[in-house]
Design an enzyme around this catalytic site. Structure first.
Site, PDB file in Angstrom:
ATOM      1  N   ASP A 194       0.844  -1.195   0.000  1.00 30.90           N
ATOM      2  CA  ASP A 194       0.000   0.000   0.000  1.00 30.90           C
ATOM      3  C   ASP A 194       0.882   1.249   0.000  1.00 30.90           C
ATOM      4  O   ASP A 194       1.905   1.324   0.684  1.00 30.90           O
ATOM      5  CB  ASP A 194      -0.921   0.001   1.230  1.00 30.90           C
ATOM      6  CG  ASP A 194      -2.075   0.964   1.080  1.00 30.90           C
ATOM      7  OD1 ASP A 194      -3.229   0.506   0.930  1.00 30.90           O
ATOM      8  OD2 ASP A 194      -1.831   2.199   1.095  1.00 30.90           O
ATOM      9  N   ILE A 195       0.472   2.246  -0.768  1.00 30.07           N
ATOM     10  CA  ILE A 195       1.265   3.470  -0.918  1.00 30.07           C
ATOM     11  C   ILE A 195       1.235   4.324   0.354  1.00 30.07           C
ATOM     12  O   ILE A 195       2.141   5.119   0.590  1.00 30.07           O
ATOM     13  CB  ILE A 195       0.773   4.276  -2.153  1.00 30.07           C
ATOM     14  CG1 ILE A 195       1.860   5.172  -2.702  1.00 30.07           C
ATOM     15  CG2 ILE A 195      -0.507   5.043  -1.868  1.00 30.07           C
ATOM     16  CD1 ILE A 195       1.548   5.744  -4.079  1.00 30.07           C
ATOM     17  N   ASN A 198     -12.718  -3.468   2.431  1.00 26.02           N
ATOM     18  CA  ASN A 198     -13.684  -2.372   2.520  1.00 26.02           C
ATOM     19  C   ASN A 198     -14.596  -2.437   1.305  1.00 26.02           C
ATOM     20  O   ASN A 198     -14.114  -2.548   0.173  1.00 26.02           O
ATOM     21  CB  ASN A 198     -12.956  -1.032   2.563  1.00 26.02           C
ATOM     22  CG  ASN A 198     -12.098  -0.874   3.803  1.00 26.02           C
ATOM     23  OD1 ASN A 198     -12.465  -1.330   4.874  1.00 26.02           O
ATOM     24  ND2 ASN A 198     -10.956  -0.219   3.663  1.00 26.02           N
ATOM     25  N   GLN A 227     -14.751   2.032   1.140  1.00 24.78           N
ATOM     26  CA  GLN A 227     -13.986   1.718  -0.070  1.00 24.78           C
ATOM     27  C   GLN A 227     -13.723   2.996  -0.864  1.00 24.78           C
ATOM     28  O   GLN A 227     -14.636   3.796  -1.095  1.00 24.78           O
ATOM     29  CB  GLN A 227     -14.768   0.711  -0.930  1.00 24.78           C
ATOM     30  CG  GLN A 227     -13.988   0.228  -2.150  1.00 24.78           C
ATOM     31  CD  GLN A 227     -14.714  -0.886  -2.904  1.00 24.78           C
ATOM     32  OE1 GLN A 227     -15.868  -1.224  -2.596  1.00 24.78           O
ATOM     33  NE2 GLN A 227     -14.053  -1.454  -3.895  1.00 24.78           N
ATOM     34  N   HIS A 241      -9.975  -5.307  -3.506  1.00 26.92           N
ATOM     35  CA  HIS A 241      -8.663  -5.527  -2.886  1.00 26.92           C
ATOM     36  C   HIS A 241      -8.835  -5.946  -1.448  1.00 26.92           C
ATOM     37  O   HIS A 241      -9.719  -5.458  -0.751  1.00 26.92           O
ATOM     38  CB  HIS A 241      -7.791  -4.266  -2.975  1.00 26.92           C
ATOM     39  CG  HIS A 241      -8.463  -3.012  -2.507  1.00 26.92           C
ATOM     40  ND1 HIS A 241      -9.394  -2.341  -3.274  1.00 26.92           N
ATOM     41  CD2 HIS A 241      -8.365  -2.320  -1.350  1.00 26.92           C
ATOM     42  CE1 HIS A 241      -9.826  -1.281  -2.607  1.00 26.92           C
ATOM     43  NE2 HIS A 241      -9.222  -1.248  -1.432  1.00 26.92           N
ATOM     44  N   HIS A 281      -6.842  -5.862   2.070  1.00 21.40           N
ATOM     45  CA  HIS A 281      -5.713  -5.311   2.810  1.00 21.40           C
ATOM     46  C   HIS A 281      -5.161  -6.422   3.705  1.00 21.40           C
ATOM     47  O   HIS A 281      -5.917  -7.021   4.478  1.00 21.40           O
ATOM     48  CB  HIS A 281      -6.165  -4.162   3.723  1.00 21.40           C
ATOM     49  CG  HIS A 281      -6.744  -2.971   3.016  1.00 21.40           C
ATOM     50  ND1 HIS A 281      -6.072  -1.784   2.875  1.00 21.40           N
ATOM     51  CD2 HIS A 281      -7.961  -2.778   2.434  1.00 21.40           C
ATOM     52  CE1 HIS A 281      -6.834  -0.904   2.245  1.00 21.40           C
ATOM     53  NE2 HIS A 281      -7.993  -1.488   1.959  1.00 21.40           N
TER      54      HIS A 281
HETATM   55  P1  AMP Z   1      -9.803   1.324   0.214  1.00 18.47           P
HETATM   56  O1  AMP Z   1      -9.972   2.606   0.976  1.00 18.47           O
HETATM   57  O2  AMP Z   1     -10.137   0.092   1.004  1.00 18.47           O
HETATM   58  O3  AMP Z   1     -10.492   1.380  -1.112  1.00 18.47           O
HETATM   59  O4  AMP Z   1      -8.242   1.173  -0.017  1.00 18.47           O
HETATM   60  C1  AMP Z   1      -7.559   1.758  -1.068  1.00 18.47           C
HETATM   61  C2  AMP Z   1      -6.104   1.684  -0.696  1.00 18.47           C
HETATM   62  O5  AMP Z   1      -5.328   1.857  -1.867  1.00 18.47           O
HETATM   63  C3  AMP Z   1      -5.635   2.733   0.317  1.00 18.47           C
HETATM   64  O6  AMP Z   1      -5.091   2.078   1.458  1.00 18.47           O
HETATM   65  C4  AMP Z   1      -4.581   3.527  -0.463  1.00 18.47           C
HETATM   66  O7  AMP Z   1      -3.506   3.941   0.349  1.00 18.47           O
HETATM   67  C5  AMP Z   1      -4.151   2.526  -1.509  1.00 18.47           C
HETATM   68  N1  AMP Z   1      -3.606   3.083  -2.739  1.00 18.47           N
HETATM   69  C6  AMP Z   1      -4.110   4.085  -3.487  1.00 18.47           C
HETATM   70  N2  AMP Z   1      -3.344   4.290  -4.574  1.00 18.47           N
HETATM   71  C7  AMP Z   1      -2.336   3.389  -4.524  1.00 18.47           C
HETATM   72  C8  AMP Z   1      -1.216   3.090  -5.361  1.00 18.47           C
HETATM   73  N3  AMP Z   1      -0.978   3.763  -6.492  1.00 18.47           N
HETATM   74  N4  AMP Z   1      -0.391   2.094  -4.965  1.00 18.47           N
HETATM   75  C9  AMP Z   1      -0.611   1.409  -3.839  1.00 18.47           C
HETATM   76  N5  AMP Z   1      -1.660   1.628  -3.017  1.00 18.47           N
HETATM   77  C10 AMP Z   1      -2.497   2.617  -3.344  1.00 18.47           C
END
Ligand code: AMP
Ligand code: ZN
Length: 114
Positions: free
Chosen positions: A30-31, A87, A94, A100, A102
């Site tokens: 995760d970023i 989520n 979400q 995805h 986590h």
């Molecule tokens: P959600 O809120 O469950 O939809 O999670 C989305 C997740 O994607 C969050 O934890 C973000 O930090 C992560 N995210 C968004 N963009 C990227 C990216 N380019 N690379 C890796 N993780 C990302």
């Protein structure tokens, strides 16, 4: 889908720290990590959320969970434990509408989540 962030990660037009990949699933860090280990596990095929999975997706669902397990073990979480989160939708929090999981660990996870 070209306008989907995680589809772009799949085709590698957006860089990501990929930690595992097989024919159907991809795992990348995760970023914005919320724990010492915070990795996302996705299907390579675009699926918006768990709500778009059906009877014909049983094998893919199993493979996603096995990838989560592999990532957790490879990241050293086998003994300490970890949390899996998917989520889903507005109340689920979400923000990226490509399914995805986590995989989070390396610290104690409080319950209930916020
Ligand atoms: P959600 O809120 O469950 O939809 O999670 C989305 C997740 O994607 C969050 O934890 C973000 O930090 C992560 N995210 C968004 N963009 C990227 C990216 N380019 N690379 C890796 N993780 C990302
Ligand atoms: Zn997608």
């Amino acid at each position: 889908m070209s306008d989907c962030l995680f589809c772009r990660v799949v085709v590698k037009t957006i860089p990501a720290k990929i930690v595992y990949e097989d024919d159907q699933t991809l795992a990348f860090d995760d970023i914005h990590p919320q724990a010492p280990v915070h990795t996302l596990v996705i299907p390579k095929r675009h699926v918006a959320s768990i709500q778009d999975m059906g009877e014909s997706d049983q094998a893919l669902l199993a493979q996603l969970l096995l990838t989560c397990r592999k990532v957790a073990n490879d990241k050293g979480l086998a003994d300490s434990g970890f949390r899996l989160v998917a989520n889903t939708g507005r109340n689920g929090g979400q923000t990226v509408f490509h399914l995805h999981f986590h995989v989070m660990g390396g610290r104690h996870m409080a319950w209930p989540p916020g």
